[in-house]
Motif scaffolding. Sequence first.
Motif, PDB file in Angstrom:
ATOM      1  N   THR A 107      -8.261  16.285   1.538  1.00  0.00           N
ATOM      2  CA  THR A 107      -8.576  17.558   2.430  1.00  0.00           C
ATOM      3  C   THR A 107      -8.238  18.594   1.782  1.00  0.00           C
ATOM      4  O   THR A 107      -6.827  19.032   1.331  1.00  0.00           O
ATOM      5  CB  THR A 107      -7.908  17.213   3.756  1.00  0.00           C
TER       6      THR A 107
ATOM      7  N   SER B 109      -1.767  12.828   4.166  1.00  0.00           N
ATOM      8  CA  SER B 109      -3.516  13.258   4.264  1.00  0.00           C
ATOM      9  C   SER B 109      -3.860  11.494   4.153  1.00  0.00           C
ATOM     10  O   SER B 109      -3.699  11.021   2.978  1.00  0.00           O
ATOM     11  CB  SER B 109      -3.955  14.004   3.119  1.00  0.00           C
TER      12      SER B 109
ATOM     13  N   THR C 150      -6.897  10.776   3.555  1.00  0.00           N
ATOM     14  CA  THR C 150      -7.843  10.578   2.386  1.00  0.00           C
ATOM     15  C   THR C 150      -7.232  11.250   1.012  1.00  0.00           C
ATOM     16  O   THR C 150      -7.651  11.005   0.013  1.00  0.00           O
ATOM     17  CB  THR C 150      -9.169  11.530   2.765  1.00  0.00           C
TER      18      THR C 150
HETATM   19  O1  LIG Z   1      -5.568  13.107   6.780  1.00  0.00           O
HETATM   20  P1  LIG Z   1      -6.504  13.860   6.240  1.00  0.00           P
HETATM   21  O2  LIG Z   1      -7.566  12.738   5.391  1.00  0.00           O
HETATM   22  O3  LIG Z   1      -6.126  14.869   5.306  1.00  0.00           O
HETATM   23  O4  LIG Z   1      -7.606  14.524   7.267  1.00  0.00           O
HETATM   24  C1  LIG Z   1      -7.404  15.540   7.988  1.00  0.00           C
HETATM   25  C2  LIG Z   1      -8.160  15.528   9.149  1.00  0.00           C
HETATM   26  O5  LIG Z   1      -9.600  16.062   8.389  1.00  0.00           O
HETATM   27  C3  LIG Z   1     -10.671  16.327   9.415  1.00  0.00           C
HETATM   28  O6  LIG Z   1     -10.714  17.236  10.029  1.00  0.00           O
HETATM   29  C4  LIG Z   1     -10.934  15.150   9.918  1.00  0.00           C
HETATM   30  O7  LIG Z   1     -11.911  15.350  11.060  1.00  0.00           O
HETATM   31  C5  LIG Z   1      -9.729  14.669  10.980  1.00  0.00           C
HETATM   32  O8  LIG Z   1      -9.937  13.609  11.637  1.00  0.00           O
HETATM   33  C6  LIG Z   1      -8.393  14.483   9.916  1.00  0.00           C
HETATM   34  O9  LIG Z   1      -7.391  14.185  10.692  1.00  0.00           O
END
Ligand SMILES: O=P(O)(O)OC[C@H]1O[C@H](O)[C@H](O)[C@@H](O)[C@@H]1O
Length: 566
Positions: free
Chosen positions: A216, A211, A213
Amino acid sequence: MITMGSTRAEARVATSAGQGLLSSRHLKDQLQEPERVGAFTRDHNGVYMDFTRQNITPEIFQQLLDLAASAGLEDKIAGMFGGKHINSTEDRAVLHTALRAAADEEAIVDGKNVVPDVHEVLNKIKDFSEQVRSGAWRGATGKKLSNVVAIGIGGSYLGPLFVHTALTYDKDCQEQAQGRQLRFLANVDPVDVATALDGLNPEETLVVVVSKTFTTTETMLNARTARYGEWLVQELGEAAVAKHMVAVSTNLKLVEEFGIDPKNAFGFWDWVGGRYSVTSAVGVLPLALHYGFEKVEEFLAGARDVDRHFRQAPLKDNLPVLMGLLSVWNSTFLGRPAVAILPYSQALAKFPAHIQQVQPVVSMESLGKRVSIDGDTLSFEAGEIIFGEPGTNGQHSFYQLIHQGRIIPAEFIGSIKSQHSIYLKAQPVSNHDELMCNYFAQADALALGKDAAQLEAENTPADLIPHKTFTGNRPSTSILLDAVTPFSVGQLLSLYENRVAVQGFLWDLNAFDQWGVELGKVLATKVRGKIHAARVDKHQISEKDGFIPSTVTLINRYLKGKSPVA
Ligand SMILES: O=P(O)(O)OC[C@H]1O[C@H](O)[C@H](O)[C@@H](O)[C@@H]1O
């Protein structure tokens, strides 16, 4: 000259001018001209692109190149590679191409060459994956870790899944992956947990939490579920986490708070958009664990090859530029809102889903926008609805629509060699030949069609003629690869990623942010709080909770039908 126009009225004029520019000659006539092949095909290092069946003439083609020049496309491409903050709404550079740069190349972000950082992470992955594969790194009970579950969603899932599916039956990759399993857990649906973990022994399994971030919701809940739920900690105890869970993220602080040792975390950077992250540790780590690092290097080399081509080739020979221009022509000027990506390759089955996300998903997520980069409402239609299925399966479902219904530009992708060759003695052609016969035939059927005169000549009953008529003149591009290998999969990825950038540049919108997914997330958080409160206090949801009557009714029906909680 064709221009995008800066007002809706101008855009309408542009669309009709586009249609007006279209030769009144049907594709079936234009395609008889041998010089069309020379004019509208390109070949770059094993990637052959035939756009003879697009609704263009040499004049339109030239006008599209002029449009690219007047949009300053070359400068914009140079700005992207030069580390400019072209993702202006997030004030970030866009340099996923640096993820596959050679060690001696430079990519400067805010005055710093980031390529050494990229290679430091790659070396760490090489080391770690070799340790796991050789058994030097073992699970808590001393067993080799031969299974990997990658937990992630969106860009932290679709790219790695696409590449994994593409390489599963490549002979060398298959050999490298013998005795190993790679699975993905993306959906927050508990059934996906069951599917991903089914039959896996935690003693022999490594979980990679992916992830960008590390916030998520779906990914964090799935990571907690694998850890505390029915699985890892329950069977092997808390201490096993250190040996069985690693992470890929840009947020190493949250990785540590989750209880994963930062030593076992593989980083990347904010100049890599989530949906463009498959060539970062997001894809490289799980794929290297499964196939070995060398195979992943071949994949990166393929992406690097097309990145260089994109950076250096003149616009008229530049495959991502040409694909981007043709998309803009079809969608903005000819008013065709969708694109069908049709791989005649089961190995590429997950490619349309990945590109949905990269193109306006990164086509629809990247380019599904209504305002320009400066925040002005766009005066023209931008973004495309992307869908697709591998041939020949698609032929037995939605092809009816694209042959006789709406005009949907198609992109056929095939390969000369199969990953799995089968030739039955009694058959006139091999199984892969059979597949490719359809690849050749479908593009021609769309372009050439079949008219009433042909049907009459075949003695078709008059009342059936309207039903059996194919208007033809339907555009497509055919991409022919030598074979589906780690290298060519990397090429294909870069071709489409960079084509999305081109479309964003031409439409003057930011193809690298994704605010459009935020509203739904915020509302889901509100629903979560209200459902929790309703359960704790045993009350019904009401309009006082801030929901509209239909949502109140839906949620209450759900809650009522679910006691006890399941
Ligand atoms: O990788 P993460 O931070 O968990 O995010 C997972 C996904 O989240 C959202 O849907 C964003 O729009 C995507 O672009 C991203 O890939």
